[in-house]
Structure formats: structure tokens, C-alpha cells
Scaffold this motif. Structure first.
Motif, PDB file in Angstrom:
ATOM      1  N   GLU A 111       0.803  -1.267  -0.025  1.00 28.98           N
ATOM      2  CA  GLU A 111       0.031   0.050  -0.025  1.00 28.98           C
ATOM      3  C   GLU A 111       0.744   1.302  -0.013  1.00 28.98           C
ATOM      4  OE1 GLU A 111      -3.424  -2.268   2.468  1.00 28.98           O
ATOM      5  OE2 GLU A 111      -2.515  -0.506   3.449  1.00 28.98           O
ATOM      6  N   SER A 112       0.143   2.190  -0.555  1.00 27.12           N
ATOM      7  CA  SER A 112       0.930   3.675  -0.489  1.00 27.12           C
ATOM      8  C   SER A 112      -0.218   4.795  -0.569  1.00 27.12           C
ATOM      9  CB  SER A 112       1.852   3.907  -1.657  1.00 27.12           C
ATOM     10  OG  SER A 112       1.154   3.772  -2.927  1.00 27.12           O
ATOM     11  N   LYS A 113       0.311   5.940  -0.465  1.00 27.63           N
ATOM     12  CA  LYS A 113      -0.845   6.735  -0.585  1.00 27.63           C
ATOM     13  C   LYS A 113      -1.490   6.972  -1.814  1.00 27.63           C
ATOM     14  CE  LYS A 113      -1.491  11.850   0.570  1.00 27.63           C
ATOM     15  NZ  LYS A 113      -0.626  13.001   1.160  1.00 27.63           N
ATOM     16  N   SER A 114      -0.432   7.019  -2.929  1.00 31.82           N
ATOM     17  CA  SER A 114      -0.925   7.487  -4.336  1.00 31.82           C
ATOM     18  C   SER A 114      -1.892   6.249  -4.790  1.00 31.82           C
ATOM     19  CB  SER A 114       0.454   7.410  -5.271  1.00 31.82           C
ATOM     20  OG  SER A 114       1.123   6.436  -5.135  1.00 31.82           O
ATOM     21  N   TYR A 116      -3.890   4.325  -3.022  1.00 34.32           N
ATOM     22  CA  TYR A 116      -4.954   4.525  -2.344  1.00 34.32           C
ATOM     23  C   TYR A 116      -5.955   5.538  -2.957  1.00 34.32           C
ATOM     24  CZ  TYR A 116      -4.780   2.135   2.107  1.00 34.32           C
ATOM     25  OH  TYR A 116      -4.815   0.989   2.822  1.00 34.32           O
ATOM     26  N   SER A 178      -7.385   6.064   3.875  1.00 33.98           N
ATOM     27  CA  SER A 178      -6.429   7.023   3.559  1.00 33.98           C
ATOM     28  C   SER A 178      -6.194   7.881   4.582  1.00 33.98           C
ATOM     29  CB  SER A 178      -6.792   7.724   2.322  1.00 33.98           C
ATOM     30  OG  SER A 178      -7.968   8.493   2.748  1.00 33.98           O
ATOM     31  N   TYR A 181      -2.783   8.193   6.390  1.00 36.76           N
ATOM     32  CA  TYR A 181      -1.769   9.126   5.994  1.00 36.76           C
ATOM     33  C   TYR A 181      -1.866  10.588   6.037  1.00 36.76           C
ATOM     34  CZ  TYR A 181      -0.501   4.788   3.138  1.00 36.76           C
ATOM     35  OH  TYR A 181      -0.149   3.484   2.634  1.00 36.76           O
ATOM     36  N   LYS A 182      -3.137  11.005   6.292  1.00 39.53           N
ATOM     37  CA  LYS A 182      -3.306  12.313   6.337  1.00 39.53           C
ATOM     38  C   LYS A 182      -4.532  12.682   6.724  1.00 39.53           C
ATOM     39  CE  LYS A 182      -2.931  16.983   4.231  1.00 39.53           C
ATOM     40  NZ  LYS A 182      -2.996  17.710   3.156  1.00 39.53           N
ATOM     41  N   LYS A 187     -11.014  16.384   4.577  1.00 35.70           N
ATOM     42  CA  LYS A 187     -11.453  14.849   4.158  1.00 35.70           C
ATOM     43  C   LYS A 187     -12.721  14.348   5.073  1.00 35.70           C
ATOM     44  CE  LYS A 187      -8.063  12.017   3.707  1.00 35.70           C
ATOM     45  NZ  LYS A 187      -6.769  11.184   3.816  1.00 35.70           N
TER      46      LYS A 187
END
Length: 448
Positions: A111-114, A116, A178, A181-182, A187
Motif C-alpha cells: 500500500e501507498s498514498k498514491s 489509495y 487513507s 496518511y493524512k 477529508k
């Protein structure tokens, strides 16, 4: 009065393992907590209602079990239910779950932010596309809403479209993840819109269970992906009365021209809601189904596993095999309740076009009697715990969380739930595999 006492005894018995688990700081969303909570809310309130009003029972059940015999029938049900719950708890404690999970590889967790972001956008697009295709096939949204009582005929043959529709819920779960991550005010605002919007669409399908499961599922994903929910705060408990009103209102609106009638006569809707409050507990429970099954299936009538043979016919399209038996084993129960004589594998076209889902309790009882209920619930506990262990092994990846949630909230040892859950897991695995294939362990996993 005896039925009320039985319900109180069951409440105490089923609460003890939950209190013990919390005292030892077990996970609030662990299998033992969620499974027992679901057993309590699907049994205790309805039993208490029945203790004060025999007529709450379905008329088909009342036709077989008189008011005089009801106390004995409920007492027998309570005994078998306790036997099943003991099996469930033993299954949750069994080492079989770890043995099952050990050889299963973790292939989807890179997994990674991008990733997602792209996964969320595609799931959102496909989900909305699925709803558009469905409503178009139903003659438009307004035509669908005004004909909710005929929803079975609209949904027939829409399996692939409804699979796409399910990705809209997956999009929300991806968006929730997500947040690890932030976090931002924007959001949170988008999340509220997504949850309200998806809840509205699920509600527009005419049901209520799927919407409530979606809310619980969202809480589960937040708990494991973003921040642990240590205890249910008062703000969360305020959802309960709102949920109860929702459960009462949706079936009322499903009446012929319900939306139009009650929009023009809101005072009539208020009257209907007031009158329907007394039977709201029935919306949570399958006890009517279980009482019928226990009354009908004496030892000489047991099916001895033959109903599970229908699973082999499940992949066959009805258009190619008109004699296909129902995937939903609840159709057998409903047909028998109508007084028809059927047995596996009767073609669906020769049966009553409705269902009383038997779940694990009913499916195992009508095949293997009381020992079947114990074994079925034991197996269910093993599977619940295996899904939980696999999620921990996967370092709480999105894929493993969704599998855990689907199994914990949907899976039962019955044909319908087996097919539904396996289909959902397959779709989720294929979709998330496109984005998150690969996995690298951060640390050795251990049970929480």
C-alpha cells in the motif's frame, strides 16, 4: 412471563464472555465481541416482545405453534441456541484458526498514498456506474422508488451489475484507510458526504440491513486502519435511536406508492411509525424461521446434508439450466412454511418465490439436528477467528480488513451466505490486487 425470564437468562449468559473479554482488554471489534453482540441484538429484544404479544409472531408460525405451546418451543430454542453459542466460543478458542491461516500467503498489502487515491477513484467510478446501469434497467430512479414492492423482479438477473454497485462501498472503505496518511477538515467533510450518499443509495434499494452493516463496517475499518475505538462514546450511542427509526420507516416506504403517499401525507407516515414501533424487534430477528424449522424438522425428516449439494449448481446460469435449484436455501424454508412439500434439489421455478434465510442455526438443524447446530457454530467460530488472525498476519492491510468484515458480518454456514461471501471476497481480491499486489512484513504478527 417465562419467555421474558428465558430472554433475561440468555442476555446474562451471552454477556458474560463479552464482559470477560473487555475486562482482559480484548479488542472491541474482535470476533467474540461482535459475534455475541449480533446474537444478543437478534434474539433478546424479539424474545422480550414475543413474551408480551403472541401475535407478533409470523402468522405461518402461529399456525403451527399455539400460544399454549409457545413457551415450550421458546425454551427448546433457547437450549439449542446455548448449545450453538458454546460451539461458537469453542471454535473461537480453537487452534485450528492459526493452523488454517499459517500456509495462506499475504499477497495484497503493498500500500501507498498514491495507490489509495487511484483505487478510490476507480472504485467510486465503477460503483456509480453500476448504480446508473441498475436504475436505467429499472426504468429510472423514480420508477424504481415508486415500485419498491416489486424489487425482486428488478434485481433478478442483475448479479453482475450489483457486483459493480458493491464497489461503491469499497470506495468509502478505501477513503477511510487513507486517513492513516493524512487527516484534514476537508477529508472529514468528504467522508461525511460519502457515508451519507452511500447510505442513501443503499436505502433506495428498499432494504435496511445493508445500510446498517455499511455503517458498522465503516467503524470497523476506521478502528483497525486509523485509530482504535477503545469504548463506545455517548455520541456514537446517539446513532441507535436514529437507526431504529430508519428500520421502522424503510419497510413502510416499501409499500405500493409508499414514497408518493407519505410525501403528500406526512401525518399518515407518523401514525404508521407509531403503530409499527411494537414490532420493530422482529426486523432484527430470524427467530420465526428457527421456530418453524425446529417444529417441522423432526429426526425422521432431516436432510442429512443434501441441501448443501445445491452449492454445486450455484455457478450455473438459470438461463442455461432452467431446472436449477435455488442458491438461497431460505426458499426451501419459506416454501415448506406455505405447506408445500419440497426437498433438495427442487427447481426454483417450482417453489414459492420468497425466502426465510435459515443462517447457520437453521441450515445445520434441518440437516443434522442439534449436533449439527453445535458443529456448525463451532466451524463458524473457527472461520471468524481465522479471518481475524489473517488480518493481524497481514499487518491490517485493507484487503485483510475487508475480508474480516465481510466474513464477520455476512458469513454463515448456509448456501446463500456462502455464495454471497465468497463472491464478495473474490471481487474485492481481484479489484484490490490490481493496486496493492505485493507485501512486505514490518514485524512478526501476534494476536491482540
Amino acid at each position: 412471563m417465562q419467555i421474558f425470564i428465558i430472554s433475561v437468562i440468555l442476555l446474562v449468559l451471552f454477556s458474560i464472555p463479552m464482559i470477560y473479554s473487555r475486562k482482559h482488554k480484548k479488542d472491541l471489534f474482535s470476533p467474540v465481541m461482535i459475534s455475541l453482540f449480533l446474537i444478543i441484538i437478534t434474539n433478546i429484544p424479539y424474545l422480550m416482545s414475543v413474551s408480551g404479544n403472541y401475535n407478533i409472531l409470523n402468522s405461518l408460525v402461529r399456525g403451527r405453534i399455539s400460544e399454549i405451546d409457545l413457551e415450550f418451543a421458546i425454551a427448546k430454542y433457547a437450549v439449542v441456541l446455548v448449545i450453538g453459542v458454546v460451539g461458537l466460543l469453542l471454535g473461537l478458542k480453537s487452534r485450528l484458526s492459526s493452523i488454517i491461516v499459517k500456509p495462506i500467503p499475504v499477497l495484497i498489502g503493498n500500500e501507498s498514498k498514491s495507490k489509495y487515491v487511484w483505487a478510490f477513484l476507480l472504485a467510486l467510478l465503477l460503483g456509480l456506474m453500476g448504480y446508473k446501469l441498475f436504475f436505467d434497467s429499472a426504468g429510472g430512479f423514480s420508477n424504481w422508488i415508486n415500485n419498491l414492492e416489486h424489487r425482486a423482479s428488478f434485481t433478478s438477473g442483475s448479479g453482475y451489475t450489483m457486483t459493480l454497485m458493491g464497489l461503491l462501498e469499497v470506495a468509502v472503505f478505501i477513503f477511510i484507510c487513507s486517513f492513516k496518511y493524512k487527516k484534514s477538515l476537508f477529508k472529514y467533510f468528504v467522508l461525511i458526504i460519502l457515508i451519507v450518499g452511500v447510505s442513501f443509495l443503499l436505502s433506495s434499494m428498499g432494504g435496511r440491513k445493508s445500510t446498517l452493516q455499511f455503517i458498522v463496517f465503516s467503524m470497523l475499518v476506521w478502528h483497525f486502519a486509523v485509530a482504535k475505538i477503545k469504548r463506545l462514546q455517548f455520541k456514537l450511542l446517539l446513532i441507535v435511536p436514529v437507526a431504529l427509526i430508519y428500520i421502522i420507516v424503510i419497510p413502510i416506504l416499501r409499500a405500493p406508492d409508499g414514497i408518493e403517499v407519505y410525501t403528500n401525507n406526512p401525518e399518515k407516515l407518523l401514525t404508521e411509525i407509531t403503530e409499527d414501533v411494537g414490532t420493530v424487534t422482529r426486523q432484527f430477528s430470524y427467530i420465526d424461521h428457527y421456530l418453524f424449522i425446529m417444529d417441522y424438522f423432526t429426526i425422521d425428516k432431516l436432510w442429512l446434508g443434501s441441501s448443501f449439494v445445491d452449492l454445486f449448481y450455484a455457478p450455473l446460469p438459470s438461463s442455461l439450466y432452467p431446472e436449477k435449484p435455488p442458491v438461497d436455501d431460505g426458499v426451501y424454508v419459506r416454501t415448506l412454511a406455505e405447506g408445500w412439500q419440497v426437498s433438495p434439489s427442487t427447481p426454483y421455478v417450482n417453489m414459492y418465490p420468497s425466502s426465510w434465510p435459515p443462517e447457520t442455526f437453521g441450515a445445520m438443524y434441518m440437516n443434522f439436528w442439534m449436533p449439527g447446530v453445535f458443529f456448525g457454530m463451532y466451524l463458524l467460530g473457527v472461520i471468524y477467528q481465522a479471518a481475524y488472525v489473517y488480518m493481524i498476519k497481514s499487518d491490517y492491510s485493507l484487503h485483510s480488513m475487508l475480508i474480516y468484515g465481510k466474513i464477520l458480518l455476512n458469513f454463515q454456514i448456509s448456501n446463500l451466505r456462502i455464495v454471497q461471501t465468497l463472491t464478495d471476497i473474490l471481487v474485492i481480491t481481484i479489484f484490490l490486487g490490481i493496486f496493492f499486489l505485493g507485501f512486505k512484513r514490518k514485524k512478526k504478527y501476534k494476536l491482540v
